[in-house]
Design an enzyme around this catalytic site. Structure first.
Site, short mmCIF file in Angstrom:
data_model
loop_
_atom_site.label_atom_id
_atom_site.label_comp_id
_atom_site.label_asym_id
_atom_site.label_seq_id
_atom_site.Cartn_x
_atom_site.Cartn_y
_atom_site.Cartn_z
N ASP A 224 24.49 8.05 21.56
CA ASP A 224 24.80 6.91 20.70
C ASP A 224 23.59 6.50 19.88
OD1 ASP A 224 27.55 6.30 21.57
OD2 ASP A 224 26.61 5.96 23.50
N GLY A 225 22.41 6.60 20.49
CA GLY A 225 21.20 6.22 19.77
C GLY A 225 21.01 7.06 18.52
N ARG B 129 2.29 16.65 -11.77
CA ARG B 129 3.67 16.98 -11.36
C ARG B 129 4.18 18.17 -12.19
NH1 ARG B 129 7.99 12.71 -14.12
NH2 ARG B 129 6.76 12.25 -15.98
N GLU C 193 15.53 10.49 1.73
CA GLU C 193 14.19 11.03 1.98
C GLU C 193 13.99 11.40 3.45
OE1 GLU C 193 14.76 8.02 0.70
OE2 GLU C 193 14.27 8.22 -1.42
N HIS D 153 20.04 4.95 32.90
CA HIS D 153 19.59 5.63 31.69
C HIS D 153 18.18 6.18 31.81
CE1 HIS D 153 18.73 6.41 27.46
NE2 HIS D 153 17.58 5.83 27.70
N PHE E 218 7.76 7.00 -1.36
CA PHE E 218 8.96 7.09 -0.53
C PHE E 218 8.88 8.20 0.51
CE2 PHE E 218 10.33 4.87 -4.43
CZ PHE E 218 10.37 3.62 -3.84
N HIS F 122 14.75 10.37 32.72
CA HIS F 122 16.09 9.88 32.38
C HIS F 122 17.14 10.71 33.11
CE1 HIS F 122 13.32 8.73 29.19
NE2 HIS F 122 14.12 7.75 28.89
N HIS G 210 15.55 12.68 25.38
CA HIS G 210 15.22 12.11 26.69
C HIS G 210 16.00 12.78 27.82
CE1 HIS G 210 18.41 9.63 24.82
NE2 HIS G 210 18.93 9.64 26.02
N ASN H 59 29.10 8.05 26.00
CA ASN H 59 29.07 7.43 27.33
C ASN H 59 29.07 5.91 27.28
OD1 ASN H 59 26.41 6.64 26.84
ND2 ASN H 59 25.56 8.47 27.81
N HIS I 33 6.94 0.62 -6.22
CA HIS I 33 6.92 2.08 -6.31
C HIS I 33 5.51 2.67 -6.25
CE1 HIS I 33 11.05 1.42 -7.36
NE2 HIS I 33 11.29 2.68 -7.66
#
Lengths: 683, 683
Positions: free
Chosen positions: B157-158, B359, B418, B263, B445, B30, B69, B187, B481
């Site tokens: 931006d990604g 737990r 998460e 790019h 999750f 790139h 990249h 950019n 769940h």
């Protein structure tokens, strides 16, 4: 403007207490949000357009409960609104086998999407709104507004914290979806405590930054007029989705209102009693609905909705005679049928055809079928030139004002938002009208969307993931981009096809089975590198999920090599080598989809994998799960490497001679042993 | 204020061309972002505090390339800055086995975190900033500022489109992390084309809504003073993280600058030539570094950094003599050692002890070790009261001004985020100082965070996921769940422990092995329901990942039942039933972690699973992958159901008699057959 009176307040108290009674009887569930949101739900349903006797009516308004844990509220609303629920169903809330499970499930009448995993519902709502806009742009004609429905969503602070909702909300603003109205249950409480613990951002400002209209209702607990006014104003926002910030009190009326203790546990019996008393109900009675509330819902909600559906039916009949082709197309789509004969456009290949990357083969399929299947609506998470998901004459789904496309367009620029794309695709599918969304990304990044993929499988949304760059074969991008566990992950998920086609015929088969599936999503894993067209493949055979690609001439095989995708061609070469240099008889099995193969008869599976022959699997990903179909596995139980694709294959031994070497070891090890086929099982 | 001159411009041209040459020589990569970001990188490195000869120096500034990249830029910077890279390494960019893979990898000198999967790096940076703030709050003393480093990140931006970055950015604003400075490479281009296709939100406004300071640099291509000024101003923002919006031109100077075509593909040879020419370099030469650039980097960057490290060493020596206890603790942590004897605090249990949910057993472990291991830093994605991750005397990690805690606190309220939590934990771990983050959510999750979990495994960050509500046993919340595929997913991932302990001793073992692992993350799957303390379990045995819990008296077993977690106790009952009613000799194996068991010797594994005995696995999740250790599997290859936990277990047959029934079928099926152990393999 809707006027409200005592009957509305009585209805709201009824709803609140139904929800509380559901949770108390179940001794499990979430009373807080229903108590806070009942007024908004009532006001919303008073102007929601739907026909409870025809929950599939295509022009109904959609209501999504993104904070799915508030489901006790939804069941109360659906029951009062005439959907196929009884008081008895409400009494069996959260019991095994009941019609009122612990979170909303797609297959229930009036439930538009399965919610519970936070953040998903609001993204589904974005998908529903996209589908509506597309459907309207395609089929509405002057004087014939077939589609003008809205999508409403309730969402809580949790939904707003989840990144997936940020992705879809940003896109919804970009797409200017004026038909989308979200109501934020701004109750300032999450499970951990006050939102001040972790969530102090300015939500309104954030949504404005996305291009949404943001409205406020200061008193969502009782100011019904303000709620109605906000909804009305939101509907006028034609080029922006709307977020209504609705200030409510979680657990309104309970002794612990406004605290996290009412979020997820039943209220204490004494609390329920004082609540009923304060609402003017008999504290000793449960599941009480005053007759005047039934009457009111009948007259103000059910009857107008039923009438609207009838009027739409009449309109559509006239539409069908004036626009017979479009009318027939709409009818076909509403019946959930693909255009007859669509599959004849699927390309087939013979071994003489040139080697092509399967991502490119996928593009060829899409370009052959895209025009003929108007319910196909594609897109990519910013990798269009890599995923090859955009057929050359596609129009982008964009607001017309951008000059980039219009709402009749069927290619969505999702941006780098894989999870949002997945959840939006689920929403598009849930809209009905046979919408068949597909979306592209690299296979490795389907994992970003695991939450949405799971819900597609659970809900039965037959969306298609076009998942390219499916292995170390992608080369230089290296281990951050090379999937290892990805296929195993999704093969372990119920109700999903995970295709990894080996050549052109198998790519066509994957699309055929995926598109013909009405309730099963698919992932189609595709290569970046070229793959040869194989001797022995066909659409018909590959559509079984697994088949004998190549049998040794003459006697029974000494060994079966089973493989998928880009390795099948290499395995064929390995088999030839073993035959010519070691005189071993080798069968080659191609197994492009575990799920579809698993649905075949035991006889068929045993015909592919008979007793008495050792089986070696070859796939350049995790071997995990391959022992389901193989005695031995050659794969990659480590992360990949950055380098040229062929060099990496060589490095890890995925070459004809590397495979042959493993194969010989396997044959030697099992020589003389009694071998049971892995598909020959006691259970 | 830094002054810039010709040498800076020469250095920037050098950096730009090194990056371009890397990509061109590799013919892959790139070039666009490096050309646009070279000025910012140069200006940043001029004021970055680090010692290239001691990349682990704890008080170095961290630099994260979230848009991984653009790695060709990073290698150029690290090379010029004196890290252990040679020009030859740069010439082998993206080649197999080289030190310069296609994306930044954690183990390379000067690379703070592995990036490439978009959105992760900026979240890692949030974790690095949290770790720094915690380390400083704990150890700094008046006159002894051991820690005052900054974390800088570049992001594209990604990264901003990915939801995971929204989660972490919102939290960073809430936490008022003034030590975090992010530079947005604005950019206006993504792979699909201009950001106008999909990303038109107001990023600055969004970050302001999170509570960030937002600064602008209009000309990031050449206005070095403006970049330096923005960095300086950002450092002054003590109570807010800063986002600098840096307007750049992607592919600056190339013929296609400002378009998506630069790019991700190498520049054409002619383009490279004109670029070199226009920068005043010889178009026929590659990988050129003028001597004055070396000299400048030596004098302006390497020497000051080395000196700063030396000064810190002297300061720390004084600190250690003035604060011997704290000094010793810091030294121990910098050596990556846990406090000696920490494991003696781990609780053990005997069968007489009462049944406890795992737990809760996890909470007991945490409460025993939390005070003694200051590098433990916990949290939960808004499920603290359900995950039981917050020990009672924990202090929250919060800005002091909130009154909710302070930066020396070691409990993070992550909110319902998460994926953000996972990526932040990776960043905390990457800070060094032996930080050991753990974070809670429901097992189901953890899938939302799959992208971050994968990077923990790939990078070797030994973070711990406390994953409660690990099966249908959670009950009424229902199939949305209840995990099914989750264990298989992560068992298929390389380098991660996936514990599902069956009782108190096994919970202690899981924490013991997880905490002693220096380069392997763990998921500890824990039950909501109570589990009995088992006869035959011990920390030592469970720490092998799998062991014989119970052997039949006398003869060899007719059957082995292998199980995990909450099903082990039921399987023990089933075994008793089979012995007493069917006279079958049954061995019970508990297999709490496939990964750790897989590391044992073949002899050990065969001693647990010998040839000649049929093996049936029992686990209330997907059977996928169990054929690795069992001939037959009893599990749940469908989604769960909403109802009371015990009712669901009963419904699906996971009871002693249900299991016994399956077991009898298995024994009958394999009677008289020659059985090969699944751990006895050719390969």
């Amino acid at each position: 403007m809707t006027k409200f009176s005592e009957i509305d307040r009585l209805a709201i108290s009824t709803i609140r207490l139904l929800a509380v009674d559901e949770v108390s009887t179940a001794n499990s569930g979430h009373p807080g949000a229903p108590l806070g949101l009942a007024p908004a739900a009532h006001v919303l349903f008073r102007q929601l357009k739907f026909n409870p006797k025809n929950p599939e009516w295509i022009n109904r308004d959609r209501f999504v409960l993104s904070n799915g844990h508030a489901v006790a509220l939804l069941y109360a609303m659906l029951y009062l609104s005439g959907y196929d629920f009884t008081l008895d169903d409400l009494k069996k809330f959260r019991q095994l086998g009941s019609k009122t499970p612990g979170h909303p499930e797609f297959e229930l009448p009036g439930v538009e999407v399965t919610t519970g995993p936070l953040g998903q519902g609001i993204c589904n709502a974005v998908g529903l709104a996209i589908a509506q806009a597309n459907f309207a742009a395609k089929y509405n004609k002057p004087g014939y507004t077939l589609s003008d429905s809205y999508t409403f969503a309730f969402l809580g602070d949790g939904c707003l914290q989840e990144g997936v909702s940020s992705e879809a909300s940003s896109l919804a603003g970009h797409l200017q979806l004026g038909n989308l109205i979200a109501i934020h249950d701004d109750n300032k409480i999450t499970i951990d405590g006050p939102t001040s613990y972790s969530f102090t951002e300015d939500v309104a400002k954030r949504y404005e930054s996305y291009g949404w209209e943001v409205l406020y209702v200061e008193n969502g607990d009782s100011n019904l007029e303000a709620i109605a006014e906000a909804l009305e104003q939101a509907k006028q926002s034609k080029n922006k989705p709307t977020l209504i910030q609705l200030r409510t009190t979680i657990g309104f009326g309970s002794l612990n209102e406004g605290t996290s203790s009412v979020h997820g546990s039943p209220l204490k019996p004494d609390d329920v009693k004082q609540l009923k008393k304060s609402f003017g109900f008999n504290p000793e009675e449960s599941f009480v609905v005053p007759q005047e509330v039934y009457d009111f819902y009948n007259k103000s909600i059910i009857e107008p909705g039923t009438k609207a559906n009838q009027e739409w039916d009449a309109l559509f009949a006239k539409y069908s005679s004036n626009f017979p082709e479009l009318g027939a197309e709409v009818s076909r789509r509403l019946e959930g049928k693909l255009p007859s004969g669509w599959e004849s456009a699927l390309p087939t290949y013979t071994p003489g055809d040139s080697a092509v990357a399967s991502r490119k083969l996928s593009e060829i399929v899409l370009s052959k079928i895209f025009d003929n299947i108007p319910e196909l609506i594609g897109g990519s998470a910013d990798l269009s030139p890599s995923n090859l998901t955009r057929v050359s004459d596609a129009v982008d789904f964009q607001p017309k004002s951008t000059g980039l496309g219009d709402y009749s367009g069927r290619y969505i620029r999702y941006g780098v938002r894989e999870h949002g794309m997945g959840a939006i695709m689920n929403g598009i599918s849930a809209f009905g009208a046979n919408f068949r969304p597909y979306g592209g990304t690299f296979l490795n990044f389907v994992s970003y969307a695991a939450g949405a993929v799971r819900l597609a499988a659970l809900s039965g949304h037959p969306v298609i993931w076009v998942a390219t760059h499916d292995s170390i074969g992608l080369g230089e991008d290296g281990p951050t981009h090379q999937p290892i566990e990805t296929l195993a992950h999704f093969r372990a998920l119920p109700n999903i096809q995970v295709w990894r086609p080996a050549d052109g015929n198998e790519v066509s088969a994957a699309y055929k089975v995926a598109l013909e599936s009405k309730h099963t999503p698919s992932i189609i894993a595709l290569s970046r590198q070229n793959l040869p067209q194989l001797e022995g493949s066909s659409i018909e055979k590959a559509a079984k999920g697994g088949y004998v690609l190549k049998n040794p001439s003459g006697a029974a095989p000494d060994l079966i090599l089973v493989s998928t995708g880009s390795e099948v061609g290499i395995v064929v070469e390995a088999a030839k080598k073993l035959e010519s240099t070691k005189s071993l008889k080798v069968r080659v099995v191609s197994l492009p989809d575990f799920h579809t193969f698993g649905l075949q008869s035991k006889e068929y599976k045993l015909s592919v994998f008979p007793d008495g022959v050792p089986i070696l699997s070859v796939e350049v990903l995790s071997t995990f799960g391959w022992s389901k179909y193989a005695h031995e596995s050659f794969g990659l139980d480590r992360f990949g490497a950055s380098g040229k694709g062929p060099a990496i294959y060589e490095h890890f031994g995925f070459t004809p001679s590397g495979i042959a070497e493993k194969a010989e070891k396997v044959v030697a090890f099992y020589k003389g042993k009694k071998i049971i086929s892995p598909v020959n099982k006691a259970l």
